[in-house]
Design a protein around this motif. Structure first.
Motif, PDB file in Angstrom:
ATOM      1  N   CYS A 291      40.725 -40.329  74.073  1.00 57.57           N
ATOM      2  CA  CYS A 291      40.639 -41.140  72.755  1.00 57.57           C
ATOM      3  C   CYS A 291      40.386 -40.263  71.494  1.00 57.57           C
ATOM      4  O   CYS A 291      39.986 -39.395  71.518  1.00 57.57           O
ATOM      5  CB  CYS A 291      39.426 -42.012  73.143  1.00 57.57           C
ATOM      6  N   ARG A 292      40.998 -40.811  70.401  1.00 61.33           N
ATOM      7  CA  ARG A 292      40.935 -40.161  69.187  1.00 61.33           C
ATOM      8  C   ARG A 292      39.360 -40.152  68.318  1.00 61.33           C
ATOM      9  O   ARG A 292      39.313 -39.350  67.462  1.00 61.33           O
ATOM     10  CB  ARG A 292      41.958 -40.652  68.125  1.00 61.33           C
ATOM     11  N   ALA A 293      38.341 -41.196  68.934  1.00 62.95           N
ATOM     12  CA  ALA A 293      37.478 -41.327  68.116  1.00 62.95           C
ATOM     13  C   ALA A 293      36.151 -40.196  68.890  1.00 62.95           C
ATOM     14  O   ALA A 293      36.405 -39.590  69.752  1.00 62.95           O
ATOM     15  CB  ALA A 293      36.905 -42.850  68.585  1.00 62.95           C
ATOM     16  N   THR A 294      35.247 -40.358  68.001  1.00 67.81           N
ATOM     17  CA  THR A 294      33.873 -39.469  68.491  1.00 67.81           C
ATOM     18  C   THR A 294      32.945 -40.321  68.913  1.00 67.81           C
ATOM     19  O   THR A 294      32.790 -41.465  68.445  1.00 67.81           O
ATOM     20  CB  THR A 294      33.630 -38.429  67.363  1.00 67.81           C
ATOM     21  N   THR A 295      31.965 -39.877  69.425  1.00 65.04           N
ATOM     22  CA  THR A 295      30.571 -40.602  70.260  1.00 65.04           C
ATOM     23  C   THR A 295      29.701 -40.401  68.955  1.00 65.04           C
ATOM     24  O   THR A 295      29.886 -39.843  68.129  1.00 65.04           O
ATOM     25  CB  THR A 295      30.238 -39.998  71.456  1.00 65.04           C
ATOM     26  N   ARG A 296      28.629 -41.116  69.318  1.00 68.32           N
ATOM     27  CA  ARG A 296      27.463 -41.169  68.277  1.00 68.32           C
ATOM     28  C   ARG A 296      26.813 -39.707  68.006  1.00 68.32           C
ATOM     29  O   ARG A 296      26.182 -39.262  66.904  1.00 68.32           O
ATOM     30  CB  ARG A 296      26.430 -42.082  68.727  1.00 68.32           C
ATOM     31  N   ARG A 297      27.023 -39.046  69.061  1.00 68.08           N
ATOM     32  CA  ARG A 297      26.588 -37.571  69.193  1.00 68.08           C
ATOM     33  C   ARG A 297      27.433 -36.777  68.389  1.00 68.08           C
ATOM     34  O   ARG A 297      27.111 -35.469  68.250  1.00 68.08           O
ATOM     35  CB  ARG A 297      26.173 -37.349  70.698  1.00 68.08           C
TER      36      ARG A 297
END
Length: 144
Positions: free
Chosen positions: A104-110
């Motif tokens: 996925c191209r997104a990043t997590t909250r961390r």
């Protein structure tokens, strides 16, 4: 992508200005390096490479005389268009063109990269589809 890169080079190699000043190596080597870099970026970073033909042509312009630039533009735009079509039709088995698993191209909250498999339509997993919707809105606003 190698085939697209070499096809571009074969068609424009005869027009390269051999007296062009290059940072390292001959102009022919620099042109090959530039084309290879653009094709690799097109294959690996498609969503963040907005106008690959224009970018590649801009990088190649210093290596060609002015009289040859319309021909170079025609060759670059034709082959990059074919490469974009090839990339868009890419593998559907969860890997990129080089066989690496898609993420996925997104990043997590961390702040780490999301590890889920993205949907083929936009590169985001089902949990991050809201990010794709905001991208579409930004594109519409930018076009207006």
């Amino acid at each position: 992508m190698y085939q697209f890169s070499r096809a571009i080079y074969r068609e424009i190699a005869c027009d390269i200005d051999v007296s062009a000043i290059t940072p390292g190596g001959t102009p022919h080597i620099e042109v090959v390096r530039i084309i290879d870099g653009a094709m690799e970026r097109l294959a690996t970073d498609r969503h963040y490479f907005a106008r690959p033909a224009r970018t590649l042509f801009g990088d190649l312009k210093p290596y060609f005389p002015l009289r040859a630039q319309p021909r170079v533009w025609a060759v670059v735009s034709r082959y990059v268009g074919a490469a974009e079509t090839f990339v868009d039709q890419g593998p559907t088995n969860g890997t990129d063109l080089f066989g690496n698993p898609l993420a996925c191209r997104a990043t997590t909250r961390r702040g780490t990269a999301c590890q889920r498999v993205p949907l083929p339509c936009n590169g985001y997993c089902p949990s991050h589809q809201h990010l794709a919707e905001t991208e579409e809105l930004e594109l519409v606003l930018a076009a207006a």
